[in-house]
Scaffold this motif. Structure first.
Motif, short mmCIF file in Angstrom:
data_model
loop_
_atom_site.label_atom_id
_atom_site.label_comp_id
_atom_site.label_asym_id
_atom_site.label_seq_id
_atom_site.Cartn_x
_atom_site.Cartn_y
_atom_site.Cartn_z
N THR A 1 27.38 -17.42 9.76
CA THR A 1 27.83 -16.04 9.57
C THR A 1 26.69 -15.09 9.90
O THR A 1 25.91 -14.70 9.02
CB THR A 1 28.28 -15.82 8.10
N PRO A 2 26.55 -14.72 11.17
CA PRO A 2 25.46 -13.82 11.55
C PRO A 2 25.55 -12.47 10.83
O PRO A 2 26.63 -11.97 10.55
CB PRO A 2 25.64 -13.64 13.06
N GLU A 3 24.39 -11.92 10.54
CA GLU A 3 24.29 -10.61 9.89
C GLU A 3 24.67 -9.54 10.92
O GLU A 3 24.17 -9.55 12.05
CB GLU A 3 22.85 -10.41 9.41
N LYS A 4 25.54 -8.60 10.52
CA LYS A 4 25.98 -7.56 11.44
C LYS A 4 25.53 -6.20 10.94
O LYS A 4 25.44 -5.96 9.74
CB LYS A 4 27.49 -7.58 11.59
N ASN A 5 25.25 -5.30 11.88
CA ASN A 5 24.89 -3.91 11.56
C ASN A 5 23.70 -3.81 10.62
O ASN A 5 23.69 -3.00 9.69
CB ASN A 5 26.09 -3.16 10.98
N TRP A 6 22.71 -4.64 10.85
CA TRP A 6 21.52 -4.65 10.01
C TRP A 6 20.32 -4.98 10.89
O TRP A 6 20.39 -5.84 11.76
CB TRP A 6 21.66 -5.68 8.89
N GLN A 7 19.23 -4.29 10.68
CA GLN A 7 17.97 -4.55 11.38
C GLN A 7 16.88 -4.77 10.36
O GLN A 7 16.71 -3.97 9.44
CB GLN A 7 17.59 -3.37 12.27
N TYR B 1 18.49 -17.90 4.08
CA TYR B 1 19.07 -16.84 4.90
C TYR B 1 19.35 -17.35 6.31
O TYR B 1 20.43 -17.14 6.86
CB TYR B 1 18.14 -15.62 4.99
N ARG B 2 18.36 -17.99 6.91
CA ARG B 2 18.51 -18.47 8.28
C ARG B 2 19.66 -19.46 8.39
O ARG B 2 20.43 -19.42 9.36
CB ARG B 2 17.21 -19.10 8.78
N ALA B 3 19.80 -20.33 7.40
CA ALA B 3 20.91 -21.29 7.41
C ALA B 3 22.25 -20.55 7.31
O ALA B 3 23.19 -20.88 8.05
CB ALA B 3 20.76 -22.28 6.26
N ASP B 4 22.34 -19.56 6.44
CA ASP B 4 23.57 -18.78 6.30
C ASP B 4 23.92 -18.07 7.60
O ASP B 4 25.10 -17.99 7.98
CB ASP B 4 23.45 -17.75 5.18
N TRP B 5 22.92 -17.54 8.29
CA TRP B 5 23.15 -16.79 9.51
C TRP B 5 23.62 -17.68 10.67
O TRP B 5 24.17 -17.16 11.65
CB TRP B 5 21.90 -16.01 9.92
N LEU B 6 23.43 -18.98 10.58
CA LEU B 6 23.94 -19.87 11.63
C LEU B 6 25.46 -19.82 11.69
O LEU B 6 26.04 -19.85 12.78
CB LEU B 6 23.46 -21.31 11.41
#
Length: 180
Positions: A108-114, A101-106
């Motif tokens: 493509t950051p996650e939006k509208n999610w907490q 997940y962390r690699a993907d978020w580099l």
């Protein structure tokens, strides 16, 4: 007459499945569901740790989980030593998912999610671990301390960033757990 014959044939097939080696295919269905649910929280764990700039690996937490889970396993009648590799495999799969997940978020950051609060998630994961160990003990007691000799029950476990290799290790270590 036709309905009676069909019912009789159905009962014969059901009995054959119940007392055959094939019945073990269903032995760890509940365990697989609990593993899947446990792993479903890894996005929240990864998100919380990313948000707070925390490392994915937390050796103190892992030691605590291993000790607590091994003690619980023994309290349910499982051999703690045979359960430890499975507990470690769960933590390793969880970390692998978090890293992915962390690699993907580099890029493509996650939006509208907490993410959920880590302490709340850990409480849920702990409850799932307890239920999972109880279920494994129940299945082993019901099946004369025999685990399945295959991993078919694990393939329905589907989570983002979970690989077949992760599932294979989970299955292999789960199949090695024995009663005391």
């Amino acid at each position: 007459m036709q309905q009676t014959r069909l019912f009789s044939q159905g009962c014969t097939v059901l009995l054959a499945l119940t007392f055959s080696p094939f019945s073990q295919a269903y032995q760890y269905d509940q365990a697989a569901r609990l593993i899947n649910e446990r792993l479903s929280y890894m996005k929240d764990v990864a998100g919380y740790k990313a948000e707070k700039h925390l490392a994915i690996e937390d050796q103190e937490q892992e030691k605590k989980v291993l000790l607590q889970s091994t003690a619980e396993a023994e309290s349910f009648g499982l051999d703690g030593q045979s359960a430890a590799p499975f507990i470690i495999a769960q933590m390793d799969a969880a970390k692998a998912i978090q890293y992915r997940y962390r690699a993907d978020w580099l890029s493509t950051p996650e939006k509208n999610w907490q993410p959920q609060d880590l302490s709340e998630v850990r409480t849920k994961i702990s409850a799932l671990n307890t239920a999972l160990l109880k279920n494994i003990a129940y299945d082993l007691k019901r099946n004369n301390n025999r685990a399945p000799s295959h991993c078919a029950y694990m393939w329905p476990v589907q989570q983002p960033n979970l690989r077949d290799a992760d599932k294979r290790i989970l299955c292999q270590t789960l199949n090695q757990i024995r009663l005391k």
